[in-house]
Design an enzyme around this catalytic site. Structure first.
Site, PDB file in Angstrom:
ATOM      1  N   PRO A   1      53.254 -26.889  67.906  1.00 58.52           N
ATOM      2  CG  PRO A   1      51.035 -27.535  68.102  1.00 58.52           C
ATOM      3  CD  PRO A   1      51.992 -26.853  67.167  1.00 58.52           C
TER       4      PRO A   1
ATOM      5  CG  ASP B   1      60.211 -13.205  87.140  1.00 59.35           C
ATOM      6  OD1 ASP B   1      60.096 -12.944  85.943  1.00 59.35           O
ATOM      7  OD2 ASP B   1      59.564 -12.668  88.041  1.00 59.35           O
TER       8      ASP B   1
HETATM    9  N1  LIG Z   1      52.026 -24.816  71.389  1.00 58.73           N
HETATM   10  C1  LIG Z   1      52.429 -23.926  70.487  1.00 58.73           C
HETATM   11  O1  LIG Z   1      53.461 -23.256  70.625  1.00 58.73           O
HETATM   12  C2  LIG Z   1      51.587 -23.734  69.260  1.00 58.73           C
HETATM   13  C3  LIG Z   1      52.077 -22.997  68.190  1.00 58.73           C
HETATM   14  C4  LIG Z   1      51.290 -22.847  67.047  1.00 58.73           C
HETATM   15  C5  LIG Z   1      50.023 -23.450  67.037  1.00 58.73           C
HETATM   16  N2  LIG Z   1      49.191 -23.391  65.949  1.00 58.73           N
HETATM   17  C6  LIG Z   1      49.682 -23.054  64.624  1.00 58.73           C
HETATM   18  C7  LIG Z   1      48.550 -23.040  63.636  1.00 58.73           C
HETATM   19  C8  LIG Z   1      49.001 -23.802  62.445  1.00 58.73           C
HETATM   20  C9  LIG Z   1      50.415 -24.205  62.650  1.00 58.73           C
HETATM   21  O2  LIG Z   1      51.283 -23.288  62.011  1.00 58.73           O
HETATM   22  C10 LIG Z   1      50.645 -24.126  64.135  1.00 58.73           C
HETATM   23  N3  LIG Z   1      49.571 -24.136  68.102  1.00 58.73           N
HETATM   24  C11 LIG Z   1      50.335 -24.274  69.197  1.00 58.73           C
END
Ligand SMILES: NC(=O)c1ccc(N[C@@H]2CC[C@@H](O)C2)nc1
Length: 246
Positions: free
Chosen positions: A90, A170
């Site tokens: 994130p 698209d």
């Molecule tokens: N929004 C996203 O792309 C996203 C990517 C990974 C995620 N979770 C992993 C778990 C632990 C850490 O590696 C991140 N959450 C959301």
């Protein structure tokens, strides 16, 4: 040939998901290949430890640097291409159609999927070239994010989509939302297929579709419209749409 390497504690999750549909066909036709690298295979202790408690305390565990580093190293060795290493989180750059179409230019993408609370920051800083997010929300592992990236890039590669469903029409490929789609029957309850689509006038149909794409983008995602420089014709169509809805 585009090669995807996924560093993941759940390799079966990746291989099971890419076997279907467009990505499955692209794999069969060797347009793409997908390999998985499990950090647990690069541990050297009896318990195959991939995680540890966080410095500074707090809930959950953090993935250790060394197994991740060695798994990425093995992936780099395997294809020998100019691999780009991307961590999914994130905290990353939110992916867009244009970011993904740029990514098509490369030949090898190493996607790192984390679990637990996250991964040691030194891996992100030292071993990753980029950090991408599929949106502003948290999921329990990076695998689903990696699968989104694999799917979205694969369908943009030449030869993957047939002409009848080419990616170029698209949503988001021209920065606009998609027009509505209809198929048989012509009438469902009181909702009829727009008459223009039943005729054979392809210019009129194309114009209607562009008007709908512009109108829906204006209604639902005005932020996307802000970024677009509309042609005179597109401006005319959008104006017509606004008149029709009011
Ligand atoms: N929004 C996203 O792309 C996203 C990517 C990974 C995620 N979770 C992993 C778990 C632990 C850490 O590696 C991140 N959450 C959301």
């Amino acid at each position: 040939m585009m090669h995807f390497d996924v560093v993941t504690l759940f390799p079966d999750m990746i291989s099971a998901a890419v076997r279907y549909g467009v990505t499955g066909r692209a794999l069969e036709r060797d347009i793409v290949s997908v390999s998985m690298w499990n950090p647990r295979d690069y541990t050297h202790d009896r318990h195959k430890t991939v995680d540890d408690r966080p410095y500074g305390g707090g809930p959950g565990m953090v993935m250790k640097y060394q197994p991740l580093h060695d798994a990425v190293h093995a992936a780099k060795q395997s294809a020998g291409g100019s691999a780009k290493v991307v961590y999914l989180s994130p905290q990353g750059k939110v992916i867009t159609q244009s970011l993904l179409s740029d990514a098509c230019q490369g030949s090898q993408l190493i996607l790192v999927a984390g679990r637990y609370e996250g991964i040691d920051e030194r891996f992100v800083e030292l071993d990753c070239d980029d950090e991408w997010s599929i949106g502003d929300y948290v999921i329990s592992g990076g695998e689903l994010a990696a699968l989104v990236v694999i799917d979205a890039i694969t369908r943009l590669l030449p030869g993957v989509l047939g002409d009848d469903d080419s990616a170029s029409q698209d949503s988001h490929s021209d920065g606009l939302l998609d027009c509505p789609h209809f198929t048989r029957p012509e009438r469902l309850q009181d909702y009829e297929v727009p008459k223009v689509l039943l005729g054979g006038n392809h210019a009129e149909i194309a114009s209607w579709r562009m008007k709908q794409a512009l109108g829906r983008t204006w209604q639902r995602r005005p932020d996307l419209l802000e970024k677009k420089n509309l042609s005179a014709e597109q401006e005319r169509l959008l104006k017509q749409f606004k008149v029709e809805v009011n």
